[in-house]
Every structure is written in C-alpha cells, then in structure tokens.
Scaffold this active site. Structure first.
Site, mmCIF file in Angstrom:
data_model
loop_
_atom_site.group_PDB
_atom_site.id
_atom_site.type_symbol
_atom_site.label_atom_id
_atom_site.label_comp_id
_atom_site.label_asym_id
_atom_site.label_seq_id
_atom_site.Cartn_x
_atom_site.Cartn_y
_atom_site.Cartn_z
ATOM 1 N N ASP A 132 -44.138 25.537 -2.497
ATOM 2 C CA ASP A 132 -44.277 25.647 -3.956
ATOM 3 C C ASP A 132 -43.335 24.653 -4.635
ATOM 4 O O ASP A 132 -42.392 24.145 -4.018
ATOM 5 C CB ASP A 132 -43.994 27.072 -4.448
ATOM 6 C CG ASP A 132 -42.564 27.524 -4.165
ATOM 7 O OD1 ASP A 132 -42.038 27.190 -3.083
ATOM 8 O OD2 ASP A 132 -41.968 28.196 -5.024
ATOM 9 N N GLU A 168 -40.274 29.939 -3.331
ATOM 10 C CA GLU A 168 -38.841 29.609 -3.364
ATOM 11 C C GLU A 168 -38.379 29.270 -4.763
ATOM 12 O O GLU A 168 -37.267 29.595 -5.156
ATOM 13 C CB GLU A 168 -38.554 28.437 -2.411
ATOM 14 C CG GLU A 168 -37.088 28.327 -2.012
ATOM 15 C CD GLU A 168 -36.217 27.553 -2.985
ATOM 16 O OE1 GLU A 168 -34.989 27.704 -2.936
ATOM 17 O OE2 GLU A 168 -36.758 26.781 -3.800
#
Ligand code: ZN
Length: 467
Positions: A95, A160
């Site tokens: 991500d 994250e």
C-alpha cells in the site's frame, strides 16, 4: 569466522538480460493506486495484492494467496525446500500514502516515468520498489538454480500506511506457520549522501494527553483573578517540570530500562559521516539542543525524548479577552529506546503528573497510543550477513544507524513471532517517501536486487559455517 558466499555469474547474467522486462513490471505495479487509507481505493489495494499473487506464482513460490484480514489482504507465499538452512520471514507493504498536494508533482503520481536515473511515482521507494526488488531476486535464484539457499516466507501487507490494524491479529493467528529464524524488513533507506546503511534500531512511542480543568466556565480575570488557580498556568507548570534544562526527562524511573550505549555503539555513531551544521541549517533552527553528554546523532537515534506535540486552552482569537480559562490541554509524546515499554512509561508519566499537578485544579492524563522500540545488534549473524551482501553489491561496507522514528511492524515481528529483525532497506534517503515526487534511484534498485540475492547466500553460508 563465518563462511562467505562465492560469486554467482548465472544470477548476474540472468538479471542483466532482463532489465527492460524488469522495469516494465515495476511500472505496472506502480500504476496501481493502492492508497490504503482511502476507502475508494480498496479495489486498487486488492488489485495490487493480486498482482503480487500472480508474480509469486509465476516464479515458483508456493502456497501463494491474498489472505483475508477484515481489511486489505495480506499476500503470503513461501518456498521451504532448503533443508537444514535458515528460515527467513520477509516483510514489505504494497500500500502507499495519499498523493496530495497533487499540484506539486512534476508528473502524475501513478504514471511512473524514468528521469535522471530515477523511477518517479508514488510507491517507487516506499515500499513497492523494495518488494519488487525482493521478487526479482527470488525469480533470478529460482530460474538459474531451481532452488533458494534459504527457506523464505513472504508477508506483504496492505495497511502499513494506515495503521497496520490487521497485521498483529494475522501474525498471532499464523504464529505456528511463521516459525522462523529471522525477519528481514525492507522498508528503510540508506544514510545521508546515499551511503549504504543498515538500520539497527527504531524508537518506540508513548503518546498521552493532559487535561486540566478548573471552573465549569471561563471566569472574568478581573473579578476572580488571584483567587482561583488558572488551568492554563497550571498546565504550563506541569509541562515545565517534565524536563530539565539539561535535556533530561525528570519523570522518576524514566531511564530505568534504557540500555546504556556501549563504547562500540558510540564508535559506530561517531563513524557516521554527519554534517551537523548542514543538518541544523536544513531544519532552519538557530541552534541544536539535547540531553547533556550525548551527540546529536545519539540524541536523535539512541536516547529517549519527551515533547509537547500540541498545547491549547483559553482564548486564542484575535485581540484580547480577559478570562481565566475553564480548561487547558496538552498532547505529549515520548520516543522510547531499547527496553522501555510504552505502558510502563505511561504509568510513570501519569503518576508524576499527578504528583506535580497543582491541587486547585483537576488534572487527568490518558494514553492515546504507543509502540515498542526495537533493536538488533550490529554483531548479530544476520546483520553481519546483510552487511556482507550490501558491501558485495554496492562496493562499500554499510554504516550502522539508528532511526529516530518508529516502524511499529518491526516490534510486532519481534514480540509476536519472537524473531530478530534485520532492517535491510535500499532506497536513497532523498526518496521523498510520503511526499510529492517520490523516487527511487535505479542504481539502488538494481544493486539492491543483487544484494538481496546475495543476502540469502550469505545467510546460508554463515549458518553452515556456524555448525
Ligand atoms: Zn514504508
């Protein structure tokens, strides 16, 4: 003396022949706008996970799946046929951060371009670029040898940049399956000047809020001033008592679990090529400060801190308003090191504030969040294997540094899986991670792939040498 891996011309040749293909695949990955924090990009996060699933399956990694977490999936895959060799858990995240302010980008963030030897795109460095390097290293080893020198378990997360909410429960649920010898996390960068580096430690965090209240309403400072305690004054007294002019935190017991720096720790800090004046002018402050007896790099990386992050109360508008505010507040955080536990530090903080708070106001303290610090020593065999791999690929031995910031997932791998963590990251420090115009120097990317492939050989060699 551990064994050192020999050269591998076949891997080198394989990589040399596939540069264009590799960069195209890297761009394809970067084109997926996997911004985890924005709900409208949930489908893109899933697409990035599926991209990784396809890549891993194609190169011969096994048990590959985008595993459901309740949020964005965690991509898992393994290759476990190196009997007797070490087992490594590799972590990265697919991500990315949001891209605003968009107008500051020189090219659209999800249309990757190569310019001045850099790949420019959101995620080029943090952290898709580093995942992609791992993929290419595994692919080259499997294609040329049909096997890997170590056992690998790959864990690629999709949250994250938005709190890693589902990672800890997933690690806990998969604890048995993830039984390993070491975790390698590639989500950090080199030292200033793009000097190869290994990050040994990250600071933890304790984040709290102090709320001081007096009368239920603001009072007229002429009619009541001098007869009642002022919550804003009281808060300032509390805050001022937390730290001394010597830069030391005055909370009793605060330093009890700080492991002192050894002579070799201090020598490693002193060896870092650090331009202190450049650092100061880069920040734009008149002077650097800190705890007495420590250098700037030690203060920033290896010592705990206490800072007010926000403070408010009373009248904050234009002009003047003569009141005694009803309440005042401060957000205070501590960066923690070595064995300091956030919960314990919060208890000490809360008790000390209760002790020093003026009795004529009500003072409350609450915990807003925290994360444990982490540290893997430079002489750990896995750190040493990474150092040899980096020196081999980059032609320069890495420096050892400690980061002032936190990567909470690092503590998760240490605490939940009980693994030592090696932070082997390869991006240039001017990568603009989280900012407009994020970029990865392609020389770092290329050498990083070779360093990763080499790392698995070095780990296997060190392990067989130890037996
Ligand atoms: Zn990252």
């Amino acid at each position: 003396m551990p064994l050192t891996a020999g050269p591998d011309d076949a891997v080198e040749e394989y990589l040399d022949g596939r540069l264009d293909q590799r960069l195209e695949s890297y761009k394809t990955f970067l084109r997926i706008p996997s911004i985890s924090t924005l709900p409208e990009h949930a489908g893109d996060c899933r697409q990035a996970a599926e991209f990784l699933v396809g890549e891993l399956r194609a190169m011969g990694v096994e048990h590959v799946a985008a595993e459901e977490t309740g949020g964005h999936p965690i991509v898992y895959g393994d290759w476990l046929h190196a009997d007797g060799a070490p087992t490594v858990v590799v972590y990265g995240h697919y991500d990315v951060q949001p891209v605003d302010p968009l107008e500051l980008w020189h090219s659209p963030p999800f249309e990757p371009v190569i310019s001045n030897g850099r790949m420019l795109a959101r995620g080029a460095a943090d952290d898709k670029g580093q995942i992609h390097m791992h993929l290419r290293a595994i692919e080259a080893l499997l294609a040329t040898r049909g096997r890997l020198p170590v056992n690998l378990m790959l864990v690629f997360e999709g949250e994250e940049e938005s709190s890693s909410e589902h990672l800890d429960p997933w690690l806990e649920a998969n604890r048995d399956r993830l039984s390993a010898d070491v975790a390698v996390i590639s989500d950090t960068s080199f030292f200033e000047g793009n000097r190869p580096a290994i990050t040994l430690g990250l600071r933890g965090l304790m984040y709290a809020q102090i709320d001081v209240t007096g009368s239920p309403v603001d009072l007229h400072s002429g009619s009541y001033g001098g007869s009642v305690e002022n919550p804003a004054n009281a808060l300032c007294q509390i805050v001022a008592a937390l730290k001394g002019p010597d830069g030391r935190v005055r909370i009793p017991g605060f330093y009890a679990d700080v492991v002192p720096l050894s002579d070799s720790d201090r020598a490693a800090f002193a060896a870092l090529p650090f331009d202190e004046d450049g650092y100061r002018t880069g920040i734009g402050v008149p002077e650097l400060i800190g705890e007495v007896g420590y250098t700037t790099l030690e203060r920033r990386g290896a010592r705990p801190t206490l800072d007010v992050n926000g403070i408010w109360g009373g009248f904050e508008g234009e002009g003047s308003k003569t009141i005694i505010p009803a309440h005042a507040h401060a957000k205070v955080s501590c960066r923690l090191v070595t064995a300091q536990e956030p919960d314990r530090i919060f208890e000490l903080f809360r008790d000390f504030v209760a002790e020093i708070a003026p009795p004529a106001v009500r003072t409350e303290v609450r915990l807003l969040g925290g994360g444990r610090p982490s540290l893997t020593p430079a002489d750990h065999p896995a750190t040493q294997a990474a150092a040899r791999a980096i020196e081999h690929a980059f032609g320069q031995a890495p420096v050892y540094m400690r980061e002032g910031g936190s990567i909470p997932v690092c503590a998760s791998f240490e605490r939940i899986l009980g693994l030592p963590v090696v932070l082997a990251g390869f991006t240039n420090p001017d990568d603009n991670a989280h900012a407009p115009n994020e970029s990865m120097v392609l020389d770092n990317y290329e050498r990083g792939i070779r360093a990763i492939a080499r790392l698995w050989d070095e780990l296997a060699a060190a392990d067989s040498g130890a037996r």
